[in-house]
Scaffold this active site. Structure first.
Site, short mmCIF file in Angstrom:
data_model
loop_
_atom_site.label_atom_id
_atom_site.label_comp_id
_atom_site.label_asym_id
_atom_site.label_seq_id
_atom_site.Cartn_x
_atom_site.Cartn_y
_atom_site.Cartn_z
N GLU A 105 0.72 -1.37 -0.07
CA GLU A 105 -0.15 -0.09 -0.06
C GLU A 105 1.02 1.36 -0.02
O GLU A 105 2.28 1.12 0.02
CB GLU A 105 -0.96 -0.03 1.17
CG GLU A 105 -1.87 -1.30 1.17
CD GLU A 105 -2.49 -1.34 2.63
OE1 GLU A 105 -3.20 -0.25 2.90
OE2 GLU A 105 -2.68 -2.45 3.05
N HIS A 133 -8.57 9.21 4.09
CA HIS A 133 -8.51 8.12 2.94
C HIS A 133 -8.76 8.66 1.73
O HIS A 133 -9.90 9.32 1.56
CB HIS A 133 -9.17 6.94 3.54
CG HIS A 133 -8.57 5.71 2.73
ND1 HIS A 133 -8.56 5.39 1.54
CD2 HIS A 133 -7.91 4.82 3.21
CE1 HIS A 133 -8.09 4.44 0.94
NE2 HIS A 133 -7.61 3.94 2.01
N ARG A 142 -0.89 8.56 1.51
CA ARG A 142 -2.11 9.04 1.56
C ARG A 142 -2.35 10.39 1.75
O ARG A 142 -3.34 10.87 0.97
CB ARG A 142 -2.85 8.31 2.76
CG ARG A 142 -3.83 7.49 2.65
CD ARG A 142 -4.24 6.88 3.97
NE ARG A 142 -4.09 5.70 3.63
CZ ARG A 142 -4.44 4.50 4.82
NH1 ARG A 142 -4.80 4.68 5.85
NH2 ARG A 142 -4.39 3.14 4.49
N HIS A 164 -10.63 9.17 7.90
CA HIS A 164 -10.46 7.72 8.07
C HIS A 164 -9.78 7.29 9.47
O HIS A 164 -10.19 6.20 10.08
CB HIS A 164 -9.57 7.28 7.17
CG HIS A 164 -9.16 5.93 6.90
ND1 HIS A 164 -10.15 5.01 6.59
CD2 HIS A 164 -8.02 5.09 6.95
CE1 HIS A 164 -9.81 3.56 6.74
NE2 HIS A 164 -8.40 3.88 6.78
N ARG A 192 -0.20 8.22 9.45
CA ARG A 192 -0.12 6.77 9.66
C ARG A 192 0.28 6.35 8.51
O ARG A 192 -0.54 6.22 7.20
CB ARG A 192 -1.29 6.20 10.33
CG ARG A 192 -1.40 4.76 10.62
CD ARG A 192 -2.49 4.32 11.12
NE ARG A 192 -3.64 4.52 10.12
CZ ARG A 192 -4.33 3.38 9.39
NH1 ARG A 192 -3.50 2.23 9.42
NH2 ARG A 192 -5.19 3.83 8.81
P1 FAD Z 1 -12.28 -0.37 16.96
O1 FAD Z 1 -12.07 -1.68 16.18
O2 FAD Z 1 -12.97 0.92 16.36
O3 FAD Z 1 -13.16 -0.77 18.57
C1 FAD Z 1 -13.84 0.14 19.08
C2 FAD Z 1 -14.76 -0.56 20.05
O4 FAD Z 1 -15.09 0.60 21.17
C3 FAD Z 1 -16.16 -0.75 19.37
O5 FAD Z 1 -16.58 -2.09 19.55
C4 FAD Z 1 -17.15 0.28 19.94
O6 FAD Z 1 -18.37 -0.11 19.92
C5 FAD Z 1 -16.80 0.46 21.31
N1 FAD Z 1 -16.99 1.61 22.06
C6 FAD Z 1 -16.86 2.69 21.46
N2 FAD Z 1 -17.21 3.80 22.35
C7 FAD Z 1 -17.65 3.08 23.55
C8 FAD Z 1 -18.48 3.50 24.55
N3 FAD Z 1 -18.71 4.88 24.88
N4 FAD Z 1 -18.96 2.43 25.44
C9 FAD Z 1 -18.79 1.22 25.14
N5 FAD Z 1 -18.08 0.80 24.12
C10 FAD Z 1 -17.64 1.73 23.13
N6 FAD Z 1 -5.99 -0.41 9.72
C11 FAD Z 1 -5.09 -1.33 9.29
O7 FAD Z 1 -4.00 -1.31 9.94
N7 FAD Z 1 -5.34 -2.02 8.06
C12 FAD Z 1 -6.44 -1.97 7.36
O8 FAD Z 1 -6.42 -2.51 6.38
C13 FAD Z 1 -7.26 -1.01 7.83
N8 FAD Z 1 -8.42 -0.75 6.95
C14 FAD Z 1 -9.47 0.15 7.65
C15 FAD Z 1 -10.57 0.18 6.64
C16 FAD Z 1 -11.56 0.90 7.31
C17 FAD Z 1 -13.01 0.96 6.52
C18 FAD Z 1 -11.45 1.63 8.51
C19 FAD Z 1 -12.81 2.34 8.84
C20 FAD Z 1 -10.28 1.53 9.17
C21 FAD Z 1 -9.29 0.65 8.66
N9 FAD Z 1 -7.99 0.63 9.40
C22 FAD Z 1 -7.19 -0.29 8.83
C23 FAD Z 1 -8.16 1.10 10.83
C24 FAD Z 1 -8.28 0.16 11.76
O9 FAD Z 1 -9.21 -0.62 11.28
C25 FAD Z 1 -8.45 0.73 13.25
O10 FAD Z 1 -7.77 1.80 13.49
C26 FAD Z 1 -8.63 -0.33 14.26
O11 FAD Z 1 -9.74 -1.47 13.89
C27 FAD Z 1 -9.02 0.21 15.56
O12 FAD Z 1 -9.15 -0.73 16.49
P2 FAD Z 1 -9.64 -0.61 18.03
O13 FAD Z 1 -9.66 -2.01 18.83
O14 FAD Z 1 -8.71 0.29 18.43
O15 FAD Z 1 -11.12 0.07 17.81
C1 SIN Z 2 -7.08 0.42 3.07
O1 SIN Z 2 -7.29 -0.82 2.86
O2 SIN Z 2 -6.94 1.21 2.12
C2 SIN Z 2 -6.99 1.12 4.55
C3 SIN Z 2 -5.55 0.45 4.91
C4 SIN Z 2 -5.42 1.33 6.42
O3 SIN Z 2 -5.95 2.14 6.67
O4 SIN Z 2 -4.54 0.94 6.95
#
Ligand code: FAD
Ligand code: SIN
Length: 531
Positions: A122, A238, A284, A345, A380
């Protein structure tokens, strides 16, 4: 597993984990070996940014790649603000984390012929190093982690439970007030250690790749509790989200550009050639700004991403999720260019935390996207976020093991007071404020900023913040109201951080301050109301 809470005013646990994405789940799997855990999550347990991740997880595993290369790519993306020791530690832990996931049951895509994993590439990566499960990596990881969690006797997941606020006493976090959304009841969750794993805040912007849960709750709660919030001006956009009136928040992965997809204008002319030597696969921030510039110049609604020159079988196999989703909207990506626009994003800033989760409030840890650990700096690198989620939750679980040896006791605290609050019959106020914040954040605090736009945004958020606070205390708390208040808080922190940075760096681009000055972090902290 489910425990009913509608008869209870308070519950106790060793560790309260707020959030069920990669960070909260991986942490809980690890910490379940030595502690009882309650995970609360505000919607269904699957609903998290994690399950929408497409591109994958970056990790060095091949002989033509090296830790030094991955470190260098991360530092270049971070534009002078990464912490090198943090970057090195995360990168070097990568292979172990991938092994862990495979051990838990995650199935990454393999090469069609021969042995080994099919590694993606990427923007900003100098080598192929991204582990992926076709274009649905997040779904695979989320499903497997949840399956493992459901096998744990000492981990309970409470769905539709939203944390309202952290409870701190004598400088220590002792739990949280939690709204049981379905039973409309606030409960006290007393915990020896509280872990914020609440993810990002994309919903603060009108257009975002993030699902509805991403309202910045963890950042807002930590801020109200007196924790330091770092670098919130660095909100990553993004470059390529699907542009279609009925497509809400659907990402078109950067991995398409990794496989050669090209950005074009409506006349089929490539334009990235005018912006960067890596053309469509430039970092990006550069691609997002280029698209923004093209759209402003042309007045068009979108640009196009074209992968149709590739073999259709390859496209369908490598990107089955994107192929299917676009087809549902009448776009056959094996034949047609995909209409795309940039969208908010990822929050590179967040709660100031060490890689093992320590915040500046005792017994409050933070992991995953909600944090700012120094890994991402001013921008990032793609696919480093899931990796950070794994490393920080792994290290935080080790930290908890040590903390719990200090014989921390559960503390009771006063029940939630609704005072004279009544049920609101004015839902329109919430939706009006919600829309207003997201729109001016997009227009004034978006991809390209100016001092004047930021100042305008500040004026509006101050007005809305006061209105929302008044409303908040007059009416019985609901999840919409909690989220609106948090969204406003995070918007204000982003604006304040952007106003403090008098330079352009990484993803913060201000036309009034195009030069870089000394690298430094932006800190926002509220005066503490406890000692
Ligand atoms: P999340 O997975 O967002 O989990 C947060 C949790 O907290 C959820 O369960 C939510 O309901 C809960 N929550 C929030 N507030 C509260 C509250 N007040 N009370 C109770 N629960 C709450 N990153 C990569 O490295 N590679 C990728 O390919 C990639 N692709 C992506 C594609 C998309 C479409 C998106 C949106 C993001 C992508 N990212 C990618 C970024 C990555 O997915 C996220 O940064 C990562 O998943 C965050 O994980 P997390 O566990 O910190 O938070
Ligand atoms: C993507 O698949 O383009 C998202 C990857 C990322 O946010 O790290």
């Amino acid at each position: 597993m489910f425990i009913p809470t509608h008869n209870l005013n308070s519950i106790e646990t060793d560790i309260l984990v707020i959030g069920s994405g990669i960070a909260g789940l991986f942490f809980s799997i690890k910490a379940s070996r030595f502690a009882n855990i309650i995970i609360i999550t505000k919607r269904e347990k699957e609903e998290a940014n994690t399950q929408y991740a497409q591109g994958g997880i970056a990790s060095v595993t091949t002989s033509d790649d090296s830790f030094e290369d991955h470190v260098r790519d991360t530092l270049i993306a971070g534009d002078g603000l990464c912490s090198r020791p943090v970057v090195e530690e995360v990168v070097e832990k990568g292979p172990e984390m991938i092994e862990e996931l495979i051990g838990l049951g995650v199935k990454f895509s393999k090469k069609p012929v021969g042995k080994g994993y099919d590694l993606g590439i990427e923007g900003g990566h100098s080598k192929r190093r991204v582990f992926h499960a076709a274009d649905m990596t997040g779904k695979e990881v989320q499903t497997v982690l949840l399956n493992r969690i459901m096998e744990k006797e000492n981990v309970r997941i409470l769905e539709y439970h939203i944390a309202i606020d952290l409870v701190c006493q004598n400088g220590k976090c002792i739990g949280a007030y939690v709204l049981d959304i379905k039973n409309k009841k606030v409960i006290n969750v007393s915990a020896k250690i509280t872990v914020l794993a609440t993810g990002g805040a994309g919903k603060v912007y009108l257009y975002t790749s993030n699902p509805d849960i991403a309202t910045g709750d963890g950042i807002a709660m930590a801020y109200r509790a007196g924790a330091t919030i770092l670098n919130m001006e660095f909100f990553q956009f993004h470059p390529t989200c699907l542009y279609h009136p009925y497509a809400k928040s659907f990402l078109i992965s950067e991995a398409l550009r990794g496989e050669g997809a090209v950005l074009k204008d409506k006349n089929g002319k490539e334009f990235m050639i005018n912006y960067h030597k890596q053309k469509s696969l430039a970092p990006r921030d550069i691609v997002a700004r280029a698209i923004d510039n093209e759209l402003k110049k042309s007045g068009d609604d979108c640009v196009f991403l074209d992968i149709s020159f590739k073999n259709p079988d390859f496209i369908k196999k490598r990107f089955p999720g994107i192929y299917k989703k676009c087809l549902n909207f009448g776009i056959d990506i094996t034949k047609d260019p995909i209409p795309v626009v940039p969208a908010a994003h990822y929050s590179c800033g967040g709660i100031k935390a060490t890689l093992d989760g320590q915040t500046d409030i005792q017994n409050l840890l933070a992991i995953g996207e909600v944090t700012c650990t120094g890994l991402h700096g001013a921008n990032r690198l793609a696919s480093n976020s899931l990796l950070e989620g794994l490393v920080s939750s792994f290290k935080a679980s080790e930290k908890c093991r040590l903390l719990l040896r200090f014989d921390i006791k559960n503390q009771r605290f006063a029940c939630w007071e609704s005072g004279n609050a009544v049920d609101s019959n004015e839902a329109v106020i919430i939706s009006q404020n919600w829309d207003e914040i997201r729109r001016f954040m997009w227009n004034y605090v978006g991809i390209v900023r100016t001092d004047k736009r930021l100042e305008r945004a500040k004026k509006r958020i101050v007005m809305l913040r006061d209105e929302i606070n008044e409303y908040y205390w007059d009416f019985i708390v609901t999840s919409d109201l909690i989220e609106l208040r948090n969204l406003a808080t995070v918007a204000e922190i982003i604006i304040d951080s952007a106003l403090l940075r008098k330079e352009s760096r990484g993803i913060h681009y201000n036309l009034d301050h195009l030069e870089k000055i000394e690298p430094r972090n932006t800190e926002i902290r509220k005066k503490r109301t406890w000692v």
